[in-house]
Design a protein around this motif. Structure first.
Motif, PDB file in Angstrom:
ATOM      1  N   ARG A  96     -10.328 -27.698 -20.535  1.00  0.00           N
ATOM      2  CA  ARG A  96      -9.506 -26.497 -20.588  1.00  0.00           C
ATOM      3  C   ARG A  96     -10.366 -25.298 -20.918  1.00  0.00           C
ATOM      4  O   ARG A  96     -11.197 -25.336 -21.819  1.00  0.00           O
ATOM      5  CB  ARG A  96      -8.414 -26.673 -21.646  1.00  0.00           C
ATOM      6  N   GLY A  97     -10.135 -24.216 -20.183  1.00  0.00           N
ATOM      7  CA  GLY A  97     -10.892 -22.990 -20.369  1.00  0.00           C
ATOM      8  C   GLY A  97     -11.663 -22.657 -19.111  1.00  0.00           C
ATOM      9  O   GLY A  97     -11.740 -23.438 -18.174  1.00  0.00           O
ATOM     10  N   VAL A  98     -12.224 -21.480 -19.107  1.00  0.00           N
ATOM     11  CA  VAL A  98     -12.972 -21.002 -17.957  1.00  0.00           C
ATOM     12  C   VAL A  98     -14.270 -21.786 -17.832  1.00  0.00           C
ATOM     13  O   VAL A  98     -14.928 -22.092 -18.821  1.00  0.00           O
ATOM     14  CB  VAL A  98     -13.276 -19.497 -18.121  1.00  0.00           C
ATOM     15  N   GLY A  99     -14.608 -22.126 -16.606  1.00  0.00           N
ATOM     16  CA  GLY A  99     -15.851 -22.838 -16.349  1.00  0.00           C
ATOM     17  C   GLY A  99     -16.112 -22.918 -14.862  1.00  0.00           C
ATOM     18  O   GLY A  99     -15.312 -22.420 -14.067  1.00  0.00           O
ATOM     19  N   PRO A 100     -17.203 -23.540 -14.491  1.00  0.00           N
ATOM     20  CA  PRO A 100     -17.531 -23.654 -13.069  1.00  0.00           C
ATOM     21  C   PRO A 100     -16.394 -24.335 -12.292  1.00  0.00           C
ATOM     22  O   PRO A 100     -16.025 -25.468 -12.572  1.00  0.00           O
ATOM     23  CB  PRO A 100     -18.791 -24.519 -13.059  1.00  0.00           C
ATOM     24  N   TRP A 115     -10.631 -31.266 -23.976  1.00  0.00           N
ATOM     25  CA  TRP A 115     -11.928 -30.664 -24.273  1.00  0.00           C
ATOM     26  C   TRP A 115     -11.836 -29.174 -23.975  1.00  0.00           C
ATOM     27  O   TRP A 115     -11.893 -28.754 -22.829  1.00  0.00           O
ATOM     28  CB  TRP A 115     -12.999 -31.346 -23.435  1.00  0.00           C
ATOM     29  N   ASP A 116     -11.665 -28.383 -25.005  1.00  0.00           N
ATOM     30  CA  ASP A 116     -11.615 -26.929 -24.861  1.00  0.00           C
ATOM     31  C   ASP A 116     -13.029 -26.367 -24.830  1.00  0.00           C
ATOM     32  O   ASP A 116     -13.950 -26.917 -25.441  1.00  0.00           O
ATOM     33  CB  ASP A 116     -10.856 -26.298 -26.042  1.00  0.00           C
ATOM     34  N   ALA A 117     -13.187 -25.248 -24.131  1.00  0.00           N
ATOM     35  CA  ALA A 117     -14.452 -24.504 -24.103  1.00  0.00           C
ATOM     36  C   ALA A 117     -15.629 -25.382 -23.681  1.00  0.00           C
ATOM     37  O   ALA A 117     -16.676 -25.392 -24.312  1.00  0.00           O
ATOM     38  CB  ALA A 117     -14.711 -23.840 -25.462  1.00  0.00           C
ATOM     39  N   TRP A 118     -15.459 -26.075 -22.599  1.00  0.00           N
ATOM     40  CA  TRP A 118     -16.450 -27.017 -22.077  1.00  0.00           C
ATOM     41  C   TRP A 118     -17.571 -26.345 -21.293  1.00  0.00           C
ATOM     42  O   TRP A 118     -18.620 -26.939 -21.067  1.00  0.00           O
ATOM     43  CB  TRP A 118     -15.749 -28.036 -21.171  1.00  0.00           C
ATOM     44  N   SER A 119     -17.369 -25.108 -20.888  1.00  0.00           N
ATOM     45  CA  SER A 119     -18.299 -24.485 -19.943  1.00  0.00           C
ATOM     46  C   SER A 119     -19.671 -24.175 -20.521  1.00  0.00           C
ATOM     47  O   SER A 119     -20.644 -24.108 -19.777  1.00  0.00           O
ATOM     48  CB  SER A 119     -17.693 -23.214 -19.354  1.00  0.00           C
ATOM     49  N   GLY A 120     -19.774 -24.012 -21.847  1.00  0.00           N
ATOM     50  CA  GLY A 120     -21.096 -23.762 -22.429  1.00  0.00           C
ATOM     51  C   GLY A 120     -22.047 -24.895 -22.129  1.00  0.00           C
ATOM     52  O   GLY A 120     -23.192 -24.683 -21.720  1.00  0.00           O
ATOM     53  N   PHE A 121     -21.561 -26.119 -22.308  1.00  0.00           N
ATOM     54  CA  PHE A 121     -22.377 -27.294 -21.997  1.00  0.00           C
ATOM     55  C   PHE A 121     -22.607 -27.411 -20.492  1.00  0.00           C
ATOM     56  O   PHE A 121     -23.721 -27.704 -20.050  1.00  0.00           O
ATOM     57  CB  PHE A 121     -21.694 -28.550 -22.547  1.00  0.00           C
TER      58      PHE A 121
END
Length: 137
Positions: free
Chosen positions: A125-129, A89-95
């Motif tokens: 994968r990607g920047v997130g909390p 799951w890429d770019a998960w941080s928006g959710f």
């Protein structure tokens, strides 16, 4: 890929993990399938609403047309997967940022497989909390 390799080889328990890797999606898919695991991919760049995320997960994992895109249906369909599965799951941080409560519930359902069906490894994968889920090393 050492953390993922450990999961695929059964040396580390699957679950939901943040994953720092620049591997192409096709390379991750190849590694998973070579180890006998299924594979699904979610590009979460434009997904920040619960219903959209649940539909994207269902599509990525090939859930049946009657999949209801809710937490109960997600749990049921995960139980019916043909075998162990990796979900990248890429770019998960928006959710995670838009709907933190729902993100936590989705992660709980994805990660709490117990005896309810085949194992699932979710790679966020990607920047997130950083405190959202543990890092797969």
């Amino acid at each position: 890929m050492s953390g993922l390799a450990a999961v695929l080889a059964g040396r580390q328990a699957p679950g939901v993990h943040r994953w720092e890797s620049a591997l192409d999606v096709a390379d991750v898919q190849h590694a998973a399938e070579h180890a006998g695991w299924g594979f699904g991919y979610v590009d979460g760049a434009a997904l920040d609403a619960r219903a959209d995320v649940l539909r994207a997960i269902g599509s990525a994992l090939g859930f049946p047309d009657h999949y209801g895109a809710n937490l109960d249906a997600l749990n049921d369909c995960l139980r019916d997967l043909a075998g162990p599965t990796v979900l990248l799951w890429d770019a998960w941080s928006g959710f995670a940022r838009a709907e933190p409560r729902w993100f936590g519930l989705v992660v709980e359902v994805l990660g709490d497989r117990g005896e309810a069906g085949p194992p699932v490894e979710v790679l966020l994968r990607g920047v997130g909390p950083a405190d959202a889920v543990p890092l797969l090393a």
